[in-house]
Design a protein around this motif. Structure first.
Motif, PDB file in Angstrom:
ATOM      1  N   LEU A  94      44.447  44.195  47.760  1.00 40.46           N
ATOM      2  CA  LEU A  94      45.360  44.547  48.847  1.00 40.46           C
ATOM      3  C   LEU A  94      46.808  44.214  48.535  1.00 40.46           C
ATOM      4  O   LEU A  94      47.708  44.630  49.265  1.00 40.46           O
ATOM      5  CB  LEU A  94      44.945  43.825  50.133  1.00 40.46           C
ATOM      6  N   GLY A  95      47.017  43.410  47.493  1.00 41.38           N
ATOM      7  CA  GLY A  95      48.380  42.993  47.160  1.00 41.38           C
ATOM      8  C   GLY A  95      48.980  42.103  48.230  1.00 41.38           C
ATOM      9  O   GLY A  95      50.190  42.104  48.447  1.00 41.38           O
ATOM     10  N   ALA A  96      48.126  41.338  48.895  1.00 41.95           N
ATOM     11  CA  ALA A  96      48.569  40.492  50.003  1.00 41.95           C
ATOM     12  C   ALA A  96      49.393  39.315  49.500  1.00 41.95           C
ATOM     13  O   ALA A  96      49.307  38.913  48.343  1.00 41.95           O
ATOM     14  CB  ALA A  96      47.360  39.979  50.774  1.00 41.95           C
ATOM     15  N   GLY A  97      50.182  38.781  50.398  1.00 37.68           N
ATOM     16  CA  GLY A  97      50.989  37.609  50.083  1.00 37.68           C
ATOM     17  C   GLY A  97      50.137  36.349  50.066  1.00 37.68           C
ATOM     18  O   GLY A  97      48.918  36.370  50.276  1.00 37.68           O
ATOM     19  N   GLU A  98      50.805  35.244  49.842  1.00 35.08           N
ATOM     20  CA  GLU A  98      50.123  33.961  49.691  1.00 35.08           C
ATOM     21  C   GLU A  98      49.375  33.539  50.954  1.00 35.08           C
ATOM     22  O   GLU A  98      48.228  33.096  50.883  1.00 35.08           O
ATOM     23  CB  GLU A  98      51.149  32.895  49.313  1.00 35.08           C
ATOM     24  N   LEU A  99      49.998  33.656  52.114  1.00 35.05           N
ATOM     25  CA  LEU A  99      49.369  33.232  53.357  1.00 35.05           C
ATOM     26  C   LEU A  99      48.115  34.035  53.657  1.00 35.05           C
ATOM     27  O   LEU A  99      47.067  33.475  53.998  1.00 35.05           O
ATOM     28  CB  LEU A  99      50.357  33.346  54.528  1.00 35.05           C
ATOM     29  N   VAL A 100      48.192  35.340  53.499  1.00 31.72           N
ATOM     30  CA  VAL A 100      47.029  36.197  53.758  1.00 31.72           C
ATOM     31  C   VAL A 100      45.916  35.897  52.752  1.00 31.72           C
ATOM     32  O   VAL A 100      44.733  35.892  53.098  1.00 31.72           O
ATOM     33  CB  VAL A 100      47.429  37.687  53.716  1.00 31.72           C
ATOM     34  N   THR A 101      46.289  35.616  51.513  1.00 30.55           N
ATOM     35  CA  THR A 101      45.296  35.284  50.494  1.00 30.55           C
ATOM     36  C   THR A 101      44.585  33.979  50.833  1.00 30.55           C
ATOM     37  O   THR A 101      43.359  33.881  50.718  1.00 30.55           O
ATOM     38  CB  THR A 101      45.954  35.187  49.101  1.00 30.55           C
ATOM     39  N   VAL A 102      45.322  32.995  51.282  1.00 32.96           N
ATOM     40  CA  VAL A 102      44.713  31.710  51.671  1.00 32.96           C
ATOM     41  C   VAL A 102      43.799  31.906  52.879  1.00 32.96           C
ATOM     42  O   VAL A 102      42.684  31.372  52.925  1.00 32.96           O
ATOM     43  CB  VAL A 102      45.804  30.653  51.964  1.00 32.96           C
ATOM     44  N   LEU A 103      44.251  32.663  53.856  1.00 29.88           N
ATOM     45  CA  LEU A 103      43.423  32.936  55.032  1.00 29.88           C
ATOM     46  C   LEU A 103      42.163  33.721  54.642  1.00 29.88           C
ATOM     47  O   LEU A 103      41.077  33.493  55.194  1.00 29.88           O
ATOM     48  CB  LEU A 103      44.216  33.681  56.100  1.00 29.88           C
ATOM     49  N   SER A 104      42.295  34.618  53.684  1.00 32.24           N
ATOM     50  CA  SER A 104      41.129  35.360  53.184  1.00 32.24           C
ATOM     51  C   SER A 104      40.143  34.418  52.499  1.00 32.24           C
ATOM     52  O   SER A 104      38.927  34.584  52.634  1.00 32.24           O
ATOM     53  CB  SER A 104      41.568  36.449  52.210  1.00 32.24           C
ATOM     54  N   ALA A 105      40.657  33.451  51.763  1.00 33.71           N
ATOM     55  CA  ALA A 105      39.785  32.472  51.110  1.00 33.71           C
ATOM     56  C   ALA A 105      38.991  31.675  52.141  1.00 33.71           C
ATOM     57  O   ALA A 105      37.780  31.473  51.994  1.00 33.71           O
ATOM     58  CB  ALA A 105      40.606  31.533  50.228  1.00 33.71           C
TER      59      ALA A 105
END
Length: 146
Positions: free
Chosen positions: A100-111
């Motif tokens: 998705l090319g998401a930013g850091e915050l979205v990536t952490v929330l996805s984790a």
């Protein structure tokens, strides 16, 4: 087969509640420095644990019993409990970041969401096979004979 000695504390239909207490064998074990069981015993103060098991041998309150669980089943359950959440976290993180090319915050929330999904999958898988992962009552000895 991993075994543990316990005492029957209650009978509930065709099942019994067995109370086990951590043995002092932790001090003699070569893996004690890295063992999670020792840490749990230290935190709980060595308190007794109770487990509900089937009673195919007609154990009664006060009997000393030997419980057992197959090594392979314990390994499968451990892999499910630890592996599914880890895999969920990794898949969600890689998908969010690379896919998705998401930013850091979205990536952490996805984790975090991936870990939660992994725990839910592991729980659902265990509930579907839960009875299989219970210890079995292997042997009953009259009080004081173990």
């Amino acid at each position: 087969m991993i075994t543990e000695v316990g005492r029957v504390v209650a009978v509930q239909g065709n099942q019994v509640w067995v109370q086990t207490i951590q043995a002092s064998s932790c001090e003699r074990c070569s893996a004690r420095a890295g063992c999670g069981q020792r840490v749990l015993v230290a935190v709980s103060g060595g308190r007794a644990n109770q487990v509900l098991v089937d009673n195919p041998v007609a154990a009664v309150v006060g009997d000393e019993v030997v419980l057992g669980i197959d090594d392979r089943l314990l390994l499968k359950a451990s892999l499910a409990v630890y592996g599914m959440p880890l895999a969920g976290m990794l898949v969600a993180t890689v998908f969010a970041y690379k896919g998705l090319g998401a930013g850091e915050l979205v990536t952490v929330l996805s984790a975090v969401a991936g870990i939660a999904a992994g725990f839910c999958l592991a729980r659902g898988w265990q509930n579907g096979r839960g009875h299989r992962f219970q210890p079995t009552l292997l042997k009953v000895n009259p009080v004081g004979t173990i």
